[in-house]
Structure formats: C-alpha cells, structure tokens
Write an enzyme that holds these catalytic residues in place. Structure first.
Site, PDB file in Angstrom:
ATOM      1  N   TYR A   1     -35.893  43.247  26.813  1.00  0.00           N
ATOM      2  CA  TYR A   1     -35.568  44.566  26.258  1.00  0.00           C
ATOM      3  C   TYR A   1     -36.698  45.575  26.209  1.00  0.00           C
ATOM      4  CZ  TYR A   1     -37.614  44.223  21.532  1.00  0.00           C
ATOM      5  OH  TYR A   1     -38.462  44.171  20.467  1.00  0.00           O
TER       6      TYR A   1
ATOM      7  N   THR B   1     -23.769  48.519  16.113  1.00  0.00           N
ATOM      8  CA  THR B   1     -23.223  47.494  15.222  1.00  0.00           C
ATOM      9  C   THR B   1     -23.084  48.036  13.808  1.00  0.00           C
ATOM     10  OG1 THR B   1     -24.344  45.865  16.557  1.00  0.00           O
ATOM     11  CG2 THR B   1     -23.496  45.126  14.441  1.00  0.00           C
TER      12      THR B   1
ATOM     13  N   LYS C   1     -26.342  42.848  27.782  1.00  0.00           N
ATOM     14  CA  LYS C   1     -25.156  43.573  27.324  1.00  0.00           C
ATOM     15  C   LYS C   1     -24.193  43.882  28.470  1.00  0.00           C
ATOM     16  CE  LYS C   1     -27.070  44.679  23.211  1.00  0.00           C
ATOM     17  NZ  LYS C   1     -26.445  44.593  21.891  1.00  0.00           N
TER      18      LYS C   1
ATOM     19  N   GLU D   1     -18.266  47.023  16.560  1.00  0.00           N
ATOM     20  CA  GLU D   1     -18.504  48.460  16.714  1.00  0.00           C
ATOM     21  C   GLU D   1     -17.172  49.204  16.795  1.00  0.00           C
ATOM     22  OE1 GLU D   1     -21.406  49.650  19.642  1.00  0.00           O
ATOM     23  OE2 GLU D   1     -22.446  47.706  19.580  1.00  0.00           O
TER      24      GLU D   1
ATOM     25  N   GLU E   1     -27.267  38.567  12.626  1.00  0.00           N
ATOM     26  CA  GLU E   1     -27.572  38.925  11.243  1.00  0.00           C
ATOM     27  C   GLU E   1     -26.944  37.935  10.258  1.00  0.00           C
ATOM     28  OE1 GLU E   1     -26.050  42.901  12.608  1.00  0.00           O
ATOM     29  OE2 GLU E   1     -27.142  43.525  10.806  1.00  0.00           O
TER      30      GLU E   1
ATOM     31  N   THR F   1     -17.843  43.992  27.608  1.00  0.00           N
ATOM     32  CA  THR F   1     -17.569  44.752  26.395  1.00  0.00           C
ATOM     33  C   THR F   1     -16.055  44.761  26.242  1.00  0.00           C
ATOM     34  OG1 THR F   1     -19.468  46.182  26.856  1.00  0.00           O
ATOM     35  CG2 THR F   1     -17.861  46.987  25.238  1.00  0.00           C
TER      36      THR F   1
ATOM     37  N   ARG G   1     -28.425  37.187  23.043  1.00  0.00           N
ATOM     38  CA  ARG G   1     -29.649  37.489  22.292  1.00  0.00           C
ATOM     39  C   ARG G   1     -30.917  36.941  22.924  1.00  0.00           C
ATOM     40  NH1 ARG G   1     -27.834  41.736  19.715  1.00  0.00           N
ATOM     41  NH2 ARG G   1     -26.067  41.244  18.356  1.00  0.00           N
TER      42      ARG G   1
ATOM     43  N   HIS H   1     -28.045  47.468  10.301  1.00  0.00           N
ATOM     44  CA  HIS H   1     -28.178  46.633  11.505  1.00  0.00           C
ATOM     45  C   HIS H   1     -29.551  46.834  12.148  1.00  0.00           C
ATOM     46  CE1 HIS H   1     -27.273  44.662  15.299  1.00  0.00           C
ATOM     47  NE2 HIS H   1     -27.652  45.756  15.932  1.00  0.00           N
TER      48      HIS H   1
ATOM     49  N   GLN I   1     -31.698  39.185  25.829  1.00  0.00           N
ATOM     50  CA  GLN I   1     -32.122  40.469  25.272  1.00  0.00           C
ATOM     51  C   GLN I   1     -33.582  40.430  24.806  1.00  0.00           C
ATOM     52  OE1 GLN I   1     -29.630  41.695  21.997  1.00  0.00           O
ATOM     53  NE2 GLN I   1     -30.669  43.633  21.680  1.00  0.00           N
TER      54      GLN I   1
ATOM     55  N   ARG J   1     -39.408  42.405  15.222  1.00  0.00           N
ATOM     56  CA  ARG J   1     -40.741  43.026  15.166  1.00  0.00           C
ATOM     57  C   ARG J   1     -41.416  42.927  13.800  1.00  0.00           C
ATOM     58  NH1 ARG J   1     -37.553  46.390  18.120  1.00  0.00           N
ATOM     59  NH2 ARG J   1     -36.954  47.495  16.236  1.00  0.00           N
TER      60      ARG J   1
ATOM     61  N   ASP K   1     -19.285  44.628  21.445  1.00  0.00           N
ATOM     62  CA  ASP K   1     -20.381  44.703  22.413  1.00  0.00           C
ATOM     63  C   ASP K   1     -21.025  43.314  22.495  1.00  0.00           C
ATOM     64  OD1 ASP K   1     -22.418  45.671  24.051  1.00  0.00           O
ATOM     65  OD2 ASP K   1     -23.651  46.297  22.351  1.00  0.00           O
TER      66      ASP K   1
ATOM     67  N   ASP L   1     -23.985  52.925  24.729  1.00  0.00           N
ATOM     68  CA  ASP L   1     -23.975  52.203  23.457  1.00  0.00           C
ATOM     69  C   ASP L   1     -25.116  52.712  22.581  1.00  0.00           C
ATOM     70  OD1 ASP L   1     -22.895  50.309  21.695  1.00  0.00           O
ATOM     71  OD2 ASP L   1     -24.488  48.890  22.193  1.00  0.00           O
TER      72      ASP L   1
ATOM     73  N   TYR M   1     -27.040  52.803  18.520  1.00  0.00           N
ATOM     74  CA  TYR M   1     -27.718  51.860  17.619  1.00  0.00           C
ATOM     75  C   TYR M   1     -27.832  52.610  16.298  1.00  0.00           C
ATOM     76  CZ  TYR M   1     -31.633  48.458  16.733  1.00  0.00           C
ATOM     77  OH  TYR M   1     -32.477  47.469  16.281  1.00  0.00           O
TER      78      TYR M   1
ATOM     79  N   GLU N   1     -21.009  42.104  18.672  1.00  0.00           N
ATOM     80  CA  GLU N   1     -21.391  43.242  17.850  1.00  0.00           C
ATOM     81  C   GLU N   1     -20.115  43.979  17.473  1.00  0.00           C
ATOM     82  OE1 GLU N   1     -24.504  45.496  19.847  1.00  0.00           O
ATOM     83  OE2 GLU N   1     -26.003  44.135  18.975  1.00  0.00           O
TER      84      GLU N   1
HETATM   85 MN    MN Z   1     -24.233  47.412  20.642  1.00  0.00          MN
END
Ligand code: MN
Length: 416
Positions: free
Chosen positions: A241, A346, A250, A198, A360, A254, A234, A130, A237, A139, A230, A123, A125, A196
């Site tokens: 992560y 995403t 994740k 995708e 989001e 899927t 959260r 996104h 994650q 962050r 996906d 997967d 990014y 997500e």
């Molecule tokens: Mn993804």
C-alpha cells in the site's frame, strides 16, 4: 408515515420495500434483463409499464439503469410520482391495476442483476473511527490519522471491472505478501481476507472535464445509494500500500446490493455530519444535512454454520458525506460520469460491536470472534458467507436495501 399500497405485502412494517421506498434495479425471469422496482414481496417490470404508457419513456427496456440515471432529477421524480400513483391504496388507480398486476413478479422467482453499468469505482476512507483503528494498527496511535485526513476525504481509484451484484461467489485472491520476519516476499492465497461495510453513492448526472462542482451540485448529481462490501486482502494490502495506496488488495472484488435506493426515499432520514474538528476549506463545507441515518449490520455464516450478527452500526458515523466526496473528486477538474460509484469508506462506530471490518473486530486477528454456533474466526475462511444489511427506520415503515452478500471460494492452485 407508511404510504399504504394495494399490494398488501408492502404494508408490513418490517418490509424493506414499502411504497415509500421504490428502489431501482434490473431483473430477469428467463428473458432479457430489464429495469424494475421492488414493492413488497414483488418485483415490478418497468419496461412493461413503459410499453403500456403507464410511465414516462425512460429507456427501461435495458439491462442497466444508466439511461434513466442520466435523465436527471426531474425524470427520476416523474417516475417516482407515476409509480406512487399506480401503487397507492386509493380508488384513483382502479383502472390500471390489472395492467400493473400483469407486470408483477414474485421476488423469490426472479434473478436480480447488477443494477447499473459501473463506469468507474472510487473508494474513500471517510470514517474517522475506521481510519483511526486501521492507522493505529498499521502505523501506531501517534500516526493513526494522516495529516490530510481532517481536510480532505482521502480516496483511491478502484476497479469497476470487478464490481458484482449480491449473491456472486468470490474467489479468494492470490497475491504477493511478506511476513514481517521473512527475508523475501512470497506469492500465494490471501491469508487475511476481510470485508469492509460501506455505502456506495451512485452518480446519476455527469460533470464535464475541467469543471469542479460545489457540494450542493454534487448532492444533486447523486441518483441514490447501495450497500457496498469492499472485500479486502489485508496481508496483500500491508505489503503493497505504500506509497500509492491499495491496489490488488482491493481490485479482486466489490459486492453491491441489487437495489439502488433513491435520494427521494431517503429524504426523511437526512442528518448532519459530525462536528468538524478543523474547519473545512470553503469548497468542501457542509451546506445542509447530507448524511443519512441508516442502520447497518453485518452477519457472518461460517462454513456449515448459522448466521451471526458481528457488527451493528450506522451510516451517520461518517465524517464526510458522499456529496463532499464527489465535490472533492471533481475539484481538480476530474470529469464524473453517469454510473460512477463512490464507496464511502468503512463505516465503524465508536464501540467495538460497531466496527465494520474483521480487521477491527478481531484487532488485526489478535482477538478471534466467537460466532453464535461456537465457531471462531480471525478472518474469512473458504466456504464462509458474509452479508451486509441496512435500512432507514421510519415511523411504522422502513426503507431497506436488500441483501449484499457473497461466499468465498477456495483460491486457485499456485504452482510451486
Ligand atoms: Mn474500502
């Protein structure tokens, strides 16, 4: 332009499966699963056509497309040409129509299966909006995009074992989380379950270990594309992560759409990646348009309610194409295999209604969505159904992907 077929339902401008499309999948109707294409509101048994010598021998009497995918672009085109001849609305195929008709099934009466055996799932990014949105939430805006983001399509190795076909129910995952104000982590059901939106690129031709492939070679290796959800936990994650990326958040599921839409069907819809903000190194540079103009959407049905469209976006918003992702993936000498699945990342457009995840759309749960039936949602609740949809819009026809949906089952009980 629409290619007319003697199967009338395929000529409806709204039909996702006109003669222009001819996607590949796997179906069953009581017997063993075997390969098929979709045409109008029918599913056409390719194993039956192969047995009747109406198509080249490609191993269609199998429960997965992998054998056919491994045969490469000439075989893919030969089968597409053969199907086009058999199904076109012209006099040349009058003699074969009875045999083709015998191999047709009503789509509503068959079961669709995972279209290929997923060898490995990676997967990425690769959507800038996104990555900016999520980075801002996790962050802060000044560190939103990591320093490598504009130079390589960032990815992680996901799990092939839990890639499932549309319609498969998804059990809410369990996992370890830690609230910001908690002293210690705890184990239990995910509280911030998300989607997500995708696209998945499906690798047809393999590449050997130790041999990087160019962007052009990578494009040639790709058999086709599916819709891909996906599913993401959260809260799990956020805790797990760093520093190696998502893991259990994740790995639990899927979902992909049941039809692989070929590059040949998508050819009229190729478009360029957005302007480069920093020049890419030579091994990743664009050589020709390798993204696609595909309209995408998500609908959410809260338990007991009616579907609401919560996102409308387009695949052309991606910063990196699947060919660039595949070239990057092989650049160290990593071998790629027939049946590898590459998630795009995403797909979020610049506007709020174009965001491809609830994280989001509700900005981390702070701005709940109000659905058309009046229910509100921050994240996904038990009994909710999420469906991705997508099509490329041609003049008087569309090339569709079929549905990519799943409903959420309650988590298993955890002993206290
Ligand atoms: Mn993804």
């Amino acid at each position: 332009m629409l290619k007319p077929s003697w199967i009338a339902s395929a000529n409806d401008p709204q039909c996702p499966f006109p003669l222009n499309n001819l996607p590949f999948g796997v179906f069953s109707n009581g017997g063993a699963p075997r390969c098929a294409t979709a045409i109008g509101d029918k599913v056409l048994d390719l194993a039956a056509l192969e047995a009747a010598n109406l198509l080249p021998a490609c191993g269609f009497d199998e429960p997965a497309l992998n054998g056919f995918m491994a045969k490469g672009p000439e075989a893919w085109q030969a089968v597409r040409d053969g199907l086009t001849r058999l199904l076109a609305d012209d006099a040349a195929n009058q003699d074969s129509r009875a045999m083709v008709t015998a191999a047709l099934h009503d789509a509503a009466e068959v079961q669709l299966h995972l279209p290929f055996q997923v060898s490995e799932y990676t997967d990425f990014y690769a959507g800038k909006q996104h990555a900016t949105n999520v980075g801002t939430m996790f962050r802060g805006p000044e560190n939103a995009l990591p320093p490598n983001w504009l130079h390589i399509p960032i990815g992680y190795n996901g799990r092939a074992s839990t890639v499932v076909v549309s319609g498969t129910d998804i059990r809410r995952p369990l996992g370890q989380t830690k609230a910001p104000d908690a002293a210690l982590p705890s184990f239990g059901p995910c509280q911030r379950l998300d989607i997500e939106l995708e696209m998945g690129a499906v690798v047809g031709l393999p590449s050997p270990m130790g041999q990087p492939v160019s962007v052009d070679e990578a494009d040639a290796m790709i058999f086709g594309y599916v819709l891909l959800n996906d599913w993401s936990a959260r809260d799990i994650q956020a805790w797990e992560y760093q520093p190696l990326g998502p893991f259990q958040a994740k790995a639990f599921a899927t979902t992909i759409s049941p039809w692989v839409v070929t590059k040949a069907a998508l050819e009229p819809f190729r478009c360029a990646t957005p302007e480069r903000e920093k020049p890419l190194l030579p091994h990743l540079q664009d050589t020709s348009p390798m993204l696609y103009d595909i309209e995408l959407g998500v609908s959410m049905t809260a338990k007991g309610g009616a579907p609401s469209v919560i996102c409308q976006t387009n695949y052309r918003h991606m910063y990196y194409s699947a060919a660039q992702q595949l070239a990057h993936h092989s650049s160290s000498g990593c071998a790629m295999r027939t049946g590898d699945l590459l998630g795009s990342g995403t797909i979020s457009g610049p506007e709020k209604h174009q965001f491809g995840s609830l994280l989001e759309l509700t900005w981390g749960g702070k701005e709940p969505l109000t659905l058309d039936d009046g229910q509100t949602r921050r994240f996904i609740e038990d009994g909710d159904t999420l469906a991705l949809h997508g099509h490329a819009q041609g003049e008087g026809y569309r090339v569709g992907f079929g549905s990519c949906k799943g409903s959420i089952l309650p988590a298993l009980e955890v002993e206290a």
